[in-house]
Design a protein around this motif. Structure first.
Motif, mmCIF file in Angstrom:
data_model
loop_
_atom_site.group_PDB
_atom_site.id
_atom_site.type_symbol
_atom_site.label_atom_id
_atom_site.label_comp_id
_atom_site.label_asym_id
_atom_site.label_seq_id
_atom_site.Cartn_x
_atom_site.Cartn_y
_atom_site.Cartn_z
ATOM 1 N N ALA A 1 0.594 -7.482 -2.098
ATOM 2 C CA ALA A 1 0.271 -8.261 -0.900
ATOM 3 C C ALA A 1 0.537 -7.440 0.351
ATOM 4 C CB ALA A 1 1.088 -9.556 -0.875
ATOM 5 N N THR A 2 1.643 -6.703 0.368
ATOM 6 C CA THR A 2 1.962 -5.864 1.517
ATOM 7 C C THR A 2 0.921 -4.761 1.688
ATOM 8 O OG1 THR A 2 4.331 -6.319 1.318
ATOM 9 C CG2 THR A 2 3.705 -4.310 2.490
ATOM 10 N N ALA A 3 0.527 -4.126 0.596
ATOM 11 C CA ALA A 3 -0.482 -3.066 0.674
ATOM 12 C C ALA A 3 -1.811 -3.624 1.169
ATOM 13 C CB ALA A 3 -0.649 -2.401 -0.691
ATOM 14 N N GLY B 1 5.671 6.427 -5.322
ATOM 15 C CA GLY B 1 5.273 6.626 -3.934
ATOM 16 C C GLY B 1 5.399 5.414 -3.051
ATOM 17 N N GLY B 2 5.812 4.278 -3.616
ATOM 18 C CA GLY B 2 6.040 3.077 -2.820
ATOM 19 C C GLY B 2 4.780 2.501 -2.192
ATOM 20 N N VAL B 3 4.977 1.766 -1.101
ATOM 21 C CA VAL B 3 3.868 1.056 -0.452
ATOM 22 C C VAL B 3 2.806 2.013 0.072
ATOM 23 C CG1 VAL B 3 3.236 -0.446 1.473
ATOM 24 C CG2 VAL B 3 5.250 -0.984 0.109
ATOM 25 N N ALA B 4 3.216 3.135 0.658
ATOM 26 C CA ALA B 4 2.239 4.075 1.233
ATOM 27 C C ALA B 4 1.284 4.592 0.167
ATOM 28 C CB ALA B 4 2.962 5.232 1.910
ATOM 29 N N ALA B 5 1.811 4.954 -0.996
ATOM 30 C CA ALA B 5 0.949 5.433 -2.082
ATOM 31 C C ALA B 5 0.067 4.308 -2.602
ATOM 32 C CB ALA B 5 1.807 6.005 -3.204
ATOM 33 N N TYR B 6 0.599 3.095 -2.627
ATOM 34 C CA TYR B 6 -0.178 1.941 -3.099
ATOM 35 C C TYR B 6 -1.345 1.664 -2.150
ATOM 36 C CZ TYR B 6 -0.594 -2.469 -5.775
ATOM 37 O OH TYR B 6 -1.008 -3.498 -6.581
ATOM 38 N N ALA C 1 -3.148 -1.737 -9.621
ATOM 39 C CA ALA C 1 -1.687 -1.669 -9.523
ATOM 40 C C ALA C 1 -1.291 -0.350 -8.885
ATOM 41 C CB ALA C 1 -1.066 -1.801 -10.910
ATOM 42 N N ALA C 2 -0.029 -0.243 -8.543
ATOM 43 C CA ALA C 2 0.468 0.978 -7.915
ATOM 44 C C ALA C 2 0.460 2.147 -8.880
ATOM 45 C CB ALA C 2 1.880 0.748 -7.380
ATOM 46 N N SER C 3 0.453 1.851 -10.170
ATOM 47 C CA SER C 3 0.466 2.877 -11.209
ATOM 48 C C SER C 3 -0.482 2.461 -12.328
ATOM 49 C CB SER C 3 1.886 3.034 -11.762
ATOM 50 O OG SER C 3 1.890 3.768 -12.965
ATOM 51 N N ASP C 4 -0.950 3.421 -13.081
ATOM 52 C CA ASP C 4 -1.813 3.119 -14.227
ATOM 53 C C ASP C 4 -1.025 2.579 -15.413
ATOM 54 O OD1 ASP C 4 -4.224 3.884 -13.042
ATOM 55 O OD2 ASP C 4 -3.888 5.995 -13.550
#
Length: 197
Positions: free
Chosen positions: A84-86, A54-59, A31-34
């Motif tokens: 899916a986008t990431a 951080g949004g998509v870039a961080a993901y 996931a994008a975050s823990d």
């Protein structure tokens, strides 16, 4: 078979963990975050937390780091919404050439990089109803490039997530069954390494 799931903005919720357990083989959830959002959080709150992280870039960076683990051999990837986008971004990298398949559900920001060239077979499944863009135009453009892209008739964004207002139990069951069937259709090569548990 080892599957990597990239969660949507709600994160690695118990519901998504249940989906992972229902799939055959080894399944890793990223996931994008823990920290998944607790039950009762709205989609607006989930989105705000995703942007704050951080949004998509961080993901994308988080997924790239996970996928670069030399002890991890991924056979397929499944992504939902932001996940899916990431993953779409990473489908154009050399690592993706080793994946048997990718299934990406309602990655609405794929439209920002629709010209990427995936290096593995990909199935793109979009919701019919999106508030920010016309999925029909994006699907037509992707299909014109020879990609497997489709709209799920009558669906809303989030149709695979029990926490989403767009959740559709019938579509959830149908796609879960198809993904389980896909997992059983090809066994993994014996020389691939598994992630240590």
């Amino acid at each position: 078979m080892t599957t990597l799931i990239a969660a949507d903005i709600f994160g690695a919720t118990p519901e998504l963990q249940g989906f992972a357990i229902a799939l055959d083989g080894d399944v890793l959830v990223t996931a994008a975050s823990d920290h998944p959002l607790p039950p009762g959080q709205s989609e607006a709150q989930a989105y705000a937390a995703f942007i704050a992280a951080g949004g998509v870039a961080a993901y994308v960076a988080r997924l790239r780091k996970r996928l670069e683990d030399p002890g991890l051999a991924i056979d397929r990837v499944i992504g939902f919404s932001a996940g899916a986008t990431a993953l779409w971004t990473l489908l154009a990298t050399p690592a993706a050439a080793h994946w048997r398949s990718a299934t990406l559900f309602y990655g609405s920001r794929i439209r920002d990089a629709a010209d990427l060239e995936p290096r593995c077979p990909v199935k793109l499944i979009f919701a019919e109803q999106e508030s920010a863009f016309d999925p029909a135009a994006l699907v037509a453009a992707l299909k014109a490039r020879g990609l497997d892209a489709a709209i799920e008739p009558g669906s809303r964004h989030g149709f695979m997530n029990e926490r989403s207002s767009g959740f559709d139990p019938a579509l959830y069951r149908r796609h879960l069954a198809a993904l389980r069937l896909d997992a059983g259709s090809t066994s993994r090569p014996s020389d691939r390494r598994r992630e240590p548990r």
